[in-house]
Design a protein around this motif. Structure first.
Motif, PDB file in Angstrom:
ATOM      1  N   SER A   1       0.839  -1.198   0.000  1.00 32.29           N
ATOM      2  CA  SER A   1       0.000   0.000   0.000  1.00 32.29           C
ATOM      3  C   SER A   1       0.877   1.252   0.000  1.00 32.29           C
ATOM      4  N   LEU A   2       2.094   1.116   0.542  1.00 32.77           N
ATOM      5  CA  LEU A   2       3.011   2.258   0.587  1.00 32.77           C
ATOM      6  C   LEU A   2       3.456   2.637  -0.830  1.00 32.77           C
ATOM      7  N   PHE A   3       3.824   1.621  -1.620  1.00 28.95           N
ATOM      8  CA  PHE A   3       4.249   1.896  -2.991  1.00 28.95           C
ATOM      9  C   PHE A   3       3.056   2.207  -3.899  1.00 28.95           C
ATOM     10  N   ASN A   4       1.901   1.605  -3.575  1.00 34.68           N
ATOM     11  CA  ASN A   4       0.658   1.915  -4.314  1.00 34.68           C
ATOM     12  C   ASN A   4       0.796   1.777  -5.823  1.00 34.68           C
ATOM     13  N   LEU A   5       1.503   0.765  -6.269  1.00 35.46           N
ATOM     14  CA  LEU A   5       1.787   0.678  -7.699  1.00 35.46           C
ATOM     15  C   LEU A   5       0.606   0.168  -8.516  1.00 35.46           C
ATOM     16  N   ALA A   6      -0.367  -0.428  -7.850  1.00 38.08           N
ATOM     17  CA  ALA A   6      -1.541  -0.942  -8.571  1.00 38.08           C
ATOM     18  C   ALA A   6      -2.241   0.174  -9.341  1.00 38.08           C
ATOM     19  N   GLU A   7      -2.134   1.375  -8.812  1.00 34.90           N
ATOM     20  CA  GLU A   7      -2.823   2.509  -9.452  1.00 34.90           C
ATOM     21  C   GLU A   7      -1.917   3.273 -10.416  1.00 34.90           C
ATOM     22  N   LYS A   8      -0.701   2.745 -10.641  1.00 32.77           N
ATOM     23  CA  LYS A   8       0.246   3.497 -11.489  1.00 32.77           C
ATOM     24  C   LYS A   8       0.833   2.596 -12.574  1.00 32.77           C
ATOM     25  N   PRO A   9       0.011   2.137 -13.522  1.00 35.20           N
ATOM     26  CA  PRO A   9       0.537   1.203 -14.541  1.00 35.20           C
ATOM     27  C   PRO A   9       1.693   1.777 -15.358  1.00 35.20           C
ATOM     28  N   LYS A  10       1.669   3.089 -15.637  1.00 33.57           N
ATOM     29  CA  LYS A  10       2.758   3.688 -16.436  1.00 33.57           C
ATOM     30  C   LYS A  10       4.083   3.642 -15.676  1.00 33.57           C
ATOM     31  N   ILE A  11       4.007   3.919 -14.363  1.00 35.70           N
ATOM     32  CA  ILE A  11       5.220   3.901 -13.533  1.00 35.70           C
ATOM     33  C   ILE A  11       5.755   2.465 -13.423  1.00 35.70           C
ATOM     34  N   VAL A  12       4.842   1.500 -13.271  1.00 34.74           N
ATOM     35  CA  VAL A  12       5.261   0.085 -13.198  1.00 34.74           C
ATOM     36  C   VAL A  12       6.014  -0.289 -14.476  1.00 34.74           C
ATOM     37  N   HIS A  13       5.462   0.111 -15.614  1.00 34.34           N
ATOM     38  CA  HIS A  13       6.083  -0.202 -16.907  1.00 34.34           C
ATOM     39  C   HIS A  13       7.489   0.410 -16.996  1.00 34.34           C
ATOM     40  N   LEU A  14       7.597   1.687 -16.612  1.00 34.38           N
ATOM     41  CA  LEU A  14       8.895   2.385 -16.614  1.00 34.38           C
ATOM     42  C   LEU A  14       9.901   1.684 -15.716  1.00 34.38           C
ATOM     43  N   LEU A  15       9.436   1.378 -14.515  1.00 34.96           N
ATOM     44  CA  LEU A  15      10.293   0.780 -13.500  1.00 34.96           C
ATOM     45  C   LEU A  15      10.792  -0.595 -13.944  1.00 34.96           C
ATOM     46  N   LEU A  16       9.876  -1.421 -14.470  1.00 36.95           N
ATOM     47  CA  LEU A  16      10.265  -2.777 -14.881  1.00 36.95           C
ATOM     48  C   LEU A  16      11.229  -2.749 -16.070  1.00 36.95           C
ATOM     49  N   ASP A  17      11.023  -1.809 -16.985  1.00 33.82           N
ATOM     50  CA  ASP A  17      11.950  -1.677 -18.125  1.00 33.82           C
ATOM     51  C   ASP A  17      13.349  -1.307 -17.635  1.00 33.82           C
ATOM     52  N   PHE A  18      13.399  -0.348 -16.710  1.00 31.06           N
ATOM     53  CA  PHE A  18      14.681   0.106 -16.177  1.00 31.06           C
ATOM     54  C   PHE A  18      15.352  -1.022 -15.383  1.00 31.06           C
ATOM     55  N   MET A  19      14.550  -1.727 -14.578  1.00 30.12           N
ATOM     56  CA  MET A  19      15.092  -2.832 -13.761  1.00 30.12           C
ATOM     57  C   MET A  19      15.678  -3.937 -14.644  1.00 30.12           C
ATOM     58  N   LEU A  20      15.009  -4.230 -15.758  1.00 28.59           N
ATOM     59  CA  LEU A  20      15.518  -5.280 -16.652  1.00 28.59           C
ATOM     60  C   LEU A  20      16.881  -4.870 -17.219  1.00 28.59           C
ATOM     61  N   ASP A  21      17.023  -3.597 -17.554  1.00 25.63           N
ATOM     62  CA  ASP A  21      18.312  -3.121 -18.065  1.00 25.63           C
ATOM     63  C   ASP A  21      19.399  -3.174 -16.987  1.00 25.63           C
ATOM     64  N   VAL A  22      19.024  -2.889 -15.745  1.00 28.41           N
ATOM     65  CA  VAL A  22      20.005  -2.995 -14.644  1.00 28.41           C
ATOM     66  C   VAL A  22      20.461  -4.450 -14.517  1.00 28.41           C
ATOM     67  N   LEU A  23      19.521  -5.393 -14.632  1.00 30.05           N
ATOM     68  CA  LEU A  23      19.866  -6.818 -14.515  1.00 30.05           C
ATOM     69  C   LEU A  23      20.725  -7.288 -15.697  1.00 30.05           C
ATOM     70  N   LEU A  24      20.540  -6.675 -16.864  1.00 36.05           N
ATOM     71  CA  LEU A  24      21.333  -7.057 -18.043  1.00 36.05           C
ATOM     72  C   LEU A  24      22.731  -6.429 -18.030  1.00 36.05           C
ATOM     73  N   MET A  25      22.910  -5.380 -17.245  1.00 30.80           N
ATOM     74  CA  MET A  25      24.175  -4.629 -17.252  1.00 30.80           C
ATOM     75  C   MET A  25      25.325  -5.485 -16.698  1.00 30.80           C
ATOM     76  N   PRO A  26      26.404  -5.654 -17.485  1.00 30.30           N
ATOM     77  CA  PRO A  26      27.543  -6.432 -16.972  1.00 30.30           C
ATOM     78  C   PRO A  26      28.334  -5.638 -15.932  1.00 30.30           C
TER      79      PRO A  26
END
Length: 349
Positions: free
Chosen positions: A149-174
């Motif tokens: 409830s603190l992050f409240n991401l259920a109501e922010k689909p655009k932010i979730v999309h941004l965040l997950l895209d960025f996180m995937l790139d962090v995980l791919l970074m050597p």
């Protein structure tokens, strides 16, 4: 009167001898001084800029000085704030957030996400750069519902999309990747297919699975050391474990993380992937399409859109190490076997 006030702030800064005195003045005056950047009077704006230049020198030479990040975050999100003010406010948020004690960073982490809403992409990237290292320290145990409830991401689909895209790139970074070293490379002779295939002659070679633009975003203004990057990756896996975002949107993140060259990240992701096996539908088109996309990168298509892709945005296929983690999951999917043309393209890679 406004320039007189700024002059008084200048004098007080000049008289501040200890870090405590300087911090006290900055905490009190920095947010209102930034607001004066929207003044209609050029003289006032000029005075503010002089004051900020002086302040920057003092702050940079004293890394222990805390900035009023919480107040600045509130000010940054004010819908009435003009972009000139917000552009300067984020500079001090970026400067001050990493100086905060870890528990304060964790407390303000949700505010960083809220602040991203409707901002220009470079500013969103900066806020994500501050957020990701804090994820490692967040306490999720027995507090999952509270944090959800603190992050409240259920109501922010655009932010979730941004965040997950960025996180995937962090995980791919050597680990140990350096952007400027890369920038000095010219297109290797005989290997033009990786860059010139998309018309990207002279575009530096990005890490596997990434575009040059994605690599630049993750490196940011203050590149992480290998140890910091490892912590960031662990923090992302912990964030996914704590179910802060829809778990089916994160399957590819766990598959990529399970191939990490650092044991701590690979083990944590592997365990999480195993615990989710019964929940994951390997015939879900969203999951399968993401796996194909990461595996293959951006294959130039003979379409108008494909030809329009800027070379710096073109993603290369992932490394063999990541491919070996993706293939077993594709093999268990009926949908993946039937999906044309990716099923043939994977076979030829």
């Amino acid at each position: 009167p406004c320039t007189d006030q700024l002059e008084r702030v200048f004098l007080r800064l000049g008289h501040a001898e200890t870090d405590e005195q300087l911090q006290s003045i900055i905490s009190k005056f920095l947010p209102p001084v930034l607001l004066k950047l929207s003044s209609a009077q050029e003289g006032v704006r000029k005075k503010v800029m002089e004051l900020l230049v002086h302040l920057n020198k003092r702050i940079k030479s004293r890394p222990k000085i805390q900035l009023p990040v919480e107040t600045l975050l509130v000010q940054y999100q004010d819908p009435a704030a003009v972009s000139f003010v917000t552009n300067f406010t984020i500079i001090y948020i970026k400067m001050g957030f990493p100086r905060l004690p870890i528990d304060k960073q964790c407390e303000l982490a949700p505010s960083l996400l809220t602040a991203m809403e409707g901002r220009p992409q470079p500013q969103q990237d900066s806020l994500m750069h501050l957020l990701i290292p804090a994820l490692y320290y967040l306490k999720y145990r027995n507090e999952s519902t509270k944090l959800s409830s603190l992050f409240n991401l259920a109501e922010k689909p655009k932010i979730v999309h941004l965040l997950l895209d960025f996180m995937l790139d962090v995980l791919l970074m050597p680990y140990g990747f350096v952007l400027n070293e890369l920038s000095r490379q010219s297109t290797p002779s005989g290997q033009g297919s990786s860059t010139s295939g998309s018309g990207g002659v002279g575009i530096p070679q990005p890490p596997p699975g990434m575009s040059f633009y994605a690599a630049k975003r993750v490196v940011g203004d203050n590149p992480w050391t290998a140890e910091q990057l490892e912590q960031c990756k662990l923090g992302i896996v912990k964030f996914i474990e704590a179910e802060q975002v829809p778990e089916l949107d994160c399957v590819i993140h766990l598959v990529v993380a399970s191939s990490d060259t650092r044991h701590s990240v690979a083990t944590a992701a592997d365990l999480e992937l195993k615990s989710k096996q019964s929940l994951i539908d390997w015939n879900d088109p969203v999951i399968i399409n993401k796996m194909f996309k990461v595996y293959l990168g951006d294959i130039p298509l003979k379409t108008k859109e494909g030809n329009l892709m800027k070379p710096e945005l073109k993603r290369d296929p992932v490394s063999t190490r990541v491919k070996l983690k993706i293939v077993p999951h594709l093999l268990r999917s009926r949908l993946a076997a039937e999906q044309f043309p990716p099923n043939i393209q994977v076979k030829h890679h």
